[in-house]
Design a protein around this motif. Structure first.
Motif, mmCIF file in Angstrom:
data_model
loop_
_atom_site.group_PDB
_atom_site.id
_atom_site.type_symbol
_atom_site.label_atom_id
_atom_site.label_comp_id
_atom_site.label_asym_id
_atom_site.label_seq_id
_atom_site.Cartn_x
_atom_site.Cartn_y
_atom_site.Cartn_z
ATOM 1 N N ALA A 94 1.224 -1.124 0.148
ATOM 2 C CA ALA A 94 0.632 -0.076 -0.179
ATOM 3 C C ALA A 94 0.705 1.412 0.083
ATOM 4 O O ALA A 94 0.517 2.502 -0.858
ATOM 5 C CB ALA A 94 -0.933 0.370 0.998
ATOM 6 N N TRP A 97 2.134 2.098 -3.950
ATOM 7 C CA TRP A 97 1.451 2.548 -4.334
ATOM 8 C C TRP A 97 0.829 3.979 -4.624
ATOM 9 O O TRP A 97 0.737 4.197 -5.466
ATOM 10 C CB TRP A 97 0.131 0.999 -4.158
ATOM 11 C CG TRP A 97 -1.567 1.735 -4.760
ATOM 12 C CD1 TRP A 97 -1.554 1.915 -6.364
ATOM 13 C CD2 TRP A 97 -2.295 2.256 -4.189
ATOM 14 N NE1 TRP A 97 -2.576 2.380 -6.862
ATOM 15 C CE2 TRP A 97 -3.275 2.739 -6.155
ATOM 16 C CE3 TRP A 97 -2.956 3.083 -3.386
ATOM 17 C CZ2 TRP A 97 -4.641 3.163 -5.547
ATOM 18 C CZ3 TRP A 97 -4.351 3.292 -3.163
ATOM 19 C CH2 TRP A 97 -5.141 4.047 -4.087
ATOM 20 N N PRO A 100 5.296 5.106 -4.777
ATOM 21 C CA PRO A 100 6.287 4.423 -4.994
ATOM 22 C C PRO A 100 8.192 5.320 -5.470
ATOM 23 O O PRO A 100 8.598 3.894 -5.100
ATOM 24 C CB PRO A 100 6.371 4.068 -7.031
ATOM 25 C CG PRO A 100 5.856 5.560 -7.504
ATOM 26 C CD PRO A 100 4.365 5.836 -6.018
#
Length: 252
Positions: A94, A97, A100
């Motif tokens: 997570a 995401w 990055p």
């Protein structure tokens, strides 16, 4: 749609947690019952000469304290390990995401946690074995005192026997304190690496929006529990390893 998706994820997590906790705790209790049943059955099958080599106090410690350590590893220890693995896999994904390019930079200190766990794990295993040995010695001493209480009164050696028992108790207490110090250092060591990651995150705060910074900070805070759970499971498994070694040695 987002709210529905989040709700489904939370519901799935709650259901899975309930199922694996109930099933693991139940299976650990059944395993402990089977271990005690097999242990007691074998004790009635051996020759009387076996009890000349093994003292009753040591056998009682194996049937109570050692088997309980194995049950805790198969129940709470395994639950803590599964919980920590779930978070350690999903939370970094997570975070990657959300940001990055920056995640690997501030999460780098966390990569040292497995090495710290391995080093402390060896110490915990060493001291756990010593604690179990002292518990067995204390149990043997107590059993011998109870069995020979009449003879002790006849010869007036109650004070000497009490002194020996107190010395055994002090030895056990010293080993438990040493073990407790190592166990207590595991949690702060894990939190240290997380704190370093948190400092690095805030130092990079100018490179990201406020929303991203807050989200990543929350994710890092959520990693606190799995890191503590790793330490807890290590303690359970090391105690079970020491206890299991003695248990199966007697069974053989």
């Amino acid at each position: 749609r987002v709210l529905v998706g989040v709700g489904l994820v939370v519901a799935t997590q709650v259901i899975c947690r309930y199922v694996w906790r109930v099933s693991l705790v139940r299976s650990s209790m059944k395993t402990a019952a089977n271990l005690r049943r097999n242990f007691s059955w074998n004790l009635f099958q051996v020759a009387p000469s076996f009890y000349d080599r093994k003292k009753v106090g040591e056998l009682m410690t194996l049937a109570t304290s050692d088997i309980e350590n194995m049950r805790l590893a198969l129940g709470p220890g395994l639950i803590a390990l599964i919980d920590s693995l779930f978070y350690c896999i999903t939370i970094p994904i997570a975070m990657a995401w959300v940001a990055p390019t920056l995640t690997l930079k501030f999460i780098f200190p966390i990569l040292f946690i497995p090495f710290a766990v391995v080093v402390l794990q060896r110490k915990i295993g060493e001291y756990s074995a010593k604690v179990q040995q002292k518990i067995a010695e204390l149990g043997t001493q107590t059993q011998e005192m109870i069995a020979g209480v009449r003879i002790a009164r006849i010869y007036g050696i109650e004070t000497q026997m009490e002194s020996r028992l107190n010395q055994r108790s002090r030895n056990l207490n010293e080993e438990q304190v040493r073990l407790g110090k190592v166990q207590a250092s595991l949690g702060p060591a894990l939190e240290f690496f997380l704190s370093v990651s948190l400092v690095l995150l805030f130092s990079m705060g100018l490179q990201m929006s406020v929303g991203t910074l807050v989200a990543l900070q929350r994710y890092l805070q959520k990693l606190m529990w799995p890191m503590s759970a790793v330490g807890l499971s290590v303690v359970y498994f090391q105690k079970a390893k020491s206890s299991g070694r003695e248990y199966y040695k007697v069974m053989e």
